[in-house]
Design a protein around this motif. Structure first.
Motif: not given
Length: 308
Positions: A119, A148, A153, A156
């Protein structure tokens, strides 16, 4: 697994002339911190990677691009793994458009995969701008976007979906080696906003898992996620999609506790299709959670050397 052992003379193992890492110097063995997570990384390891890179950088033929650990990691992999951000960005800037950015380690992870695993959106952004191939898959068949999606995330995910517009349609259609596309990954994890974003970006809401034919809606029922079921229905998911075993989403409500899901799907399913198929199938047995590999399992060790 060790990140670096330095025992092979064809890999990173230099003499005492200061030109590169000697066995065990740049990166210590991680035997004492297996499965301990990112928090166990030592600050000096980041410093060691940066120092070794600085020593090699002065050489005009860029020897740091040619060296590999016995795990197949380049200096860039190591810089990302140990969050040596300054060194990683320098390497990326010195490698614009260079195939070096796409070297895959023994787990077929590129630096981009590892930047998502750890991350580090700044590194993800720099890699994409410098020409890193976002369509490459690791040894589980996952693109960086798959990872991701599984991790949830947002930073990302946004960078990957915006940073490779020409590759994105193909990436969204890419199944990993479990037969799952990105839309299945976010459905399994229950990330509503990411799922909605994927649909807006062109992901097929009715895409079927290759192993059993489940759609995101089947998964939502299996996982008893009513909010996800409602979102998928509102976005046009096909309630009459069959798994390879002949089950529609409504069929998977049998024996499940959530009566709201059952009621909604009952009303939407054609009356003549509501009855369960004559034969049972694997895709109606148990919760899907038990059939999924967790993020911790996929990225065991220190969550960055991806093994499945």
């Amino acid at each position: 697994m060790e990140l670096y052992r330095g025992s092979n003379t064809n890999q990173m193992d230099y003499n005492e002339d200061g030109r590169g890492p000697k066995s065990g110097k740049v990166l210590a063995s991680i035997d004492d911190r297996l499965d301990s997570g990112l928090d166990s990384l030592k600050e000096e390891e980041c410093t060691d990677v940066e120092s070794a890179f600085e020593r090699l950088k002065v050489d005009g033929d860029e020897p740091w691009k040619k060296e590999l650990t016995e795990d197949g990691d380049t200096y860039l992999h190591l810089a990302v793994i140990h969050e040596a951000t300054e060194a990683a960005i320098q390497m990326i800037n010195l490698s614009y458009g260079d195939p070096f950015l796409n070297i895959q380690n023994n787990q077929r992870q590129t630096a981009l995969h590892l930047a998502v695993v750890t991350e580090q959106p700044l590194i993800v952004e720099q890699l994409l701008k410098s020409g890193c191939d976002a369509s490459l898959v690791d040894d589980s068949g996952n693109t960086a976007l798959h990872i991701a999606c599984r991790k949830g995330s947002l930073a990302c995910f946004s960078l990957l979906t915006q940073g490779c517009p020409q590759q994105l349609p193909a990436i969204l259609q890419t199944p990993n080696y479990n037969g799952q596309k990105c839309i299945h990954m976010v459905a399994i994890q229950g990330y509503l906003s990411l799922l909605e974003s994927l649909i807006q970006l062109g992901a097929d809401i009715n895409a079927q898992e290759q192993c059993n034919g489940r759609t995101a809606l089947h998964l939502a029922v299996d996982l008893q996620n009513f909010e996800l079921v409602k979102l998928l229905i509102n976005k046009g998911a096909d309630v009459h999609s069959f798994t390879y075993g002949g089950h529609m989403p409504y069929h998977l409500t049998y024996g499940r506790a959530n009566t709201d899901i059952r009621k909604v799907l009952y009303e939407l399913t054609a009356p003549h299709l509501r009855e369960l198929p004559d034969s049972e199938s694997e895709d109606s047995d148990g919760d899907y959670e038990d059939q999924c590999i967790s993020d911790d399992d996929v990225y065991d060790d220190i969550k960055m050397m991806g093994q499945v």
